[in-house]
Scaffold this active site. Structure first.
Site, mmCIF file in Angstrom:
data_model
loop_
_atom_site.group_PDB
_atom_site.id
_atom_site.type_symbol
_atom_site.label_atom_id
_atom_site.label_comp_id
_atom_site.label_asym_id
_atom_site.label_seq_id
_atom_site.Cartn_x
_atom_site.Cartn_y
_atom_site.Cartn_z
ATOM 1 C CG PHE A 179 1.954 -2.452 8.276
ATOM 2 C CD1 PHE A 179 0.968 -3.832 8.785
ATOM 3 C CD2 PHE A 179 2.034 -1.598 10.215
ATOM 4 C CE1 PHE A 179 0.285 -3.424 9.554
ATOM 5 C CE2 PHE A 179 1.351 -1.852 10.955
ATOM 6 C CZ PHE A 179 0.577 -2.790 11.206
ATOM 7 C CE LYS A 180 -1.607 -1.351 11.822
ATOM 8 N NZ LYS A 180 -2.446 -0.091 12.723
ATOM 9 C CG ASP A 181 -0.195 3.729 4.062
ATOM 10 O OD1 ASP A 181 -0.906 4.508 3.871
ATOM 11 O OD2 ASP A 181 1.687 4.130 4.095
ATOM 12 C CG LEU A 231 -6.345 0.844 5.882
ATOM 13 C CD1 LEU A 231 -5.917 1.185 7.380
ATOM 14 C CD2 LEU A 231 -8.076 0.489 6.294
ATOM 15 C CB THR A 262 -5.397 2.125 12.258
ATOM 16 O OG1 THR A 262 -4.262 0.885 11.501
ATOM 17 C CG2 THR A 262 -6.268 1.746 11.436
#
Length: 466
Positions: free
Chosen positions: A109-111, A114, A142
């Protein structure tokens, strides 16, 4: 739209300054002066937008003077690499809904945040002709998402600290096999909290921060949280189209960033659209103890679990929520955070009723995590990673009469050991992960010592003209 610090020690700044500042110069976290809200009529206009168009509408409310066409281009480039046309699709699984947040380059989900943040940094640096040294700590996902967001970008070096031996093997390989010249991986002998404390200390040294133009990719950076607000709105609109006017979300969290994005989305939408945010933790349960008992305190050492991205005792983004608990009084937040730094605890029992209105919470054991992965596989032929399983189990325990959307935060192949323990089967690696073990890797192992990390950064950082 101007931004202020949770500790009240800076003058209001613009969105682009907030993105580049990361951690506020007074040690606090940045927030909008006022959270915007939208009407039911606005939701009607948004109802059938695809993800990228919805992201433009939501981000435009917070981005101040950034030209709308520039923001649209950033969003288009950020999500063009996602493998699903809906970016964060929602699927019904049993009596729950699962929002898949793992279709980006690193399958986590960090994509979502970021990829956007990397492009924002590049956009701002092109305008200024400057440079940046990104320093971040990661409990797992992350780091790789940030690295993929800025690898090879001119004028940016990135230093990622991860706890040595405390991420999944796949998570470590995703970071250390990126050997671009501007990428520096540091495995720290300690916990994520140790790494995060070092990063915050470096940012608090204003002379060092200014000299090396430090940039933040952890969720201390407001843009990280903002990008995640979009998918809460997207999921709500999906269920609204099915006739539901109120939805709960179940969020596995350790650092309070993802669920704080849900809190912001709840304030953004008309009252009742997002009813409850279910805060799901593993045995590192400081946030559950706060919600259920008003006890925000460090309880012993960090416990390693099957959900390493949540193996956190000190939740950085909790300070943003504390700001609203204190009626947006920065002085009270500063005093509380100083107390916590000194004593490892805050007595927040007086805020129990407010916390109960905003959240429900459940701490999920290792046995429950594995059992939930097994149950979902057997009953629905659907694989959960252990973090998502924690959110699903909490939803099962706390579900009421509204639909619950569970956030699926990572692809199960990233945590093959837990999935194999639950199902007895190895997880087939998707193309993005296959062959990582055979790639060249580069990583420096250092003790969790601020002086050692500072020296390493100074040796490898961009400085002055580029």
């Amino acid at each position: 739209m101007k931004y202020i610090s949770t500790r009240g020690g800076i003058e209001p700044i613009a969105f682009d300054q907030a993105v580049m500042m990361g951690l506020a110069r007074d040690g606090g976290l940045l927030l909008p002066e006022t959270l915007p809200s939208v009407s039911a009529q606005k939701l009607d206009a948004w109802q059938n937008l695809h993800y990228k168009s919805l992201a433009l509408e939501v981000l435009d409310l917070f981005s101040g003077d950034m030209p709308r066409l520039d923001l649209d281009d950033l969003i288009e480039r950020s999500y063009s690499s996602f493998r699903h046309p809906q970016v964060t699709p929602v699927r019904k699984t049993g009596d729950l809904y699962i929002m898949e947040l793992f279709h980006g380059p690193t399958l986590a989900f960090k994509d979502v945040a970021l990829q956007l943040l990397g492009n924002l940094f590049e956009y701002e640096l092109k305008k200024s002709g400057g440079f940046m040294n990104i320093i971040g700590a990661t409990s797992g996902d992350t780091g790789s998402a940030a690295i993929y967001g800025v690898r090879g970008k001119k004028g940016i070096n990135i230093f990622i600290l991860h706890p040595h031996g405390r991420t999944s093997p796949i998570q470590a390989l995703q970071m250390t096999t990126v050997t671009d010249a501007n990428v520096f991986n540091l495995a720290v002998n300690g916990t994520f909290d140790d790494a995060q404390a070092i990063v915050k200390e470096l940012f608090s040294d204003l002379e060092f921060k200014d000299q090396y133009q430090l940039g933040a990719i952890n969720s201390i950076n407001w843009a990280r949280v903002l990008a995640q607000v979009v998918y809460y709105v997207f999921a709500f609109l999906k269920l609204r189209k099915q006739g539901f006017d109120s939805v709960d979300f179940s969020v596995p969290t350790g650092n309070f960033g993802d669920i704080f994005a849900g809190y912001v989305a709840k304030q953004l939408l008309p009252e009742g659209c997002i009813n409850r945010l279910i805060l799901a933790t593993n045995s590192n349960d400081i946030l559950t103890r706060f919600v259920n008992n008003g006890d925000y305190s460090i309880a012993g050492e960090v416990t390693p679990t099957f959900s390493p991205s949540m193996d956190i005792q000190i939740a950085s983004n909790f300070e943003r929520y504390l700001y609203y608990l204190h009626g947006q009084d920065g002085a009270k937040v500063k005093a509380d955070m100083e107390t916590f730094a000194a004593a490892g605890r805050m007595d927040l029992a007086a805020f129990g009723e407010q916390a109960a209105r905003d959240f429900a919470s459940y701490s999920v054991s290792e046995e429950e995590t594995i059992a939930t992965i097994r149950q979902c596989s057997q009953e629905h032929d659907y694989l959960l990673d252990p973090h998502t399983a924690i959110g699903v189990r909490a939803a099962q325990e706390l579900k009421e009469d509204r639909p619950v959307v569970c956030l699926a935060t990572a692809h199960p192949a990233k945590f093959g050991e837990a999935v194999q323990k639950a199902t007895g089967n190895e997880v087939e690696l998707p193309p993005a992960l296959a062959g990582l073990a055979n790639k060249e890797s580069r990583c420096e192992i250092l003790d969790a010592d601020i002086a050692l990390i500072r020296e390493y950064v100074e040796k490898n950082a961009l400085e002055g003209e580029i």
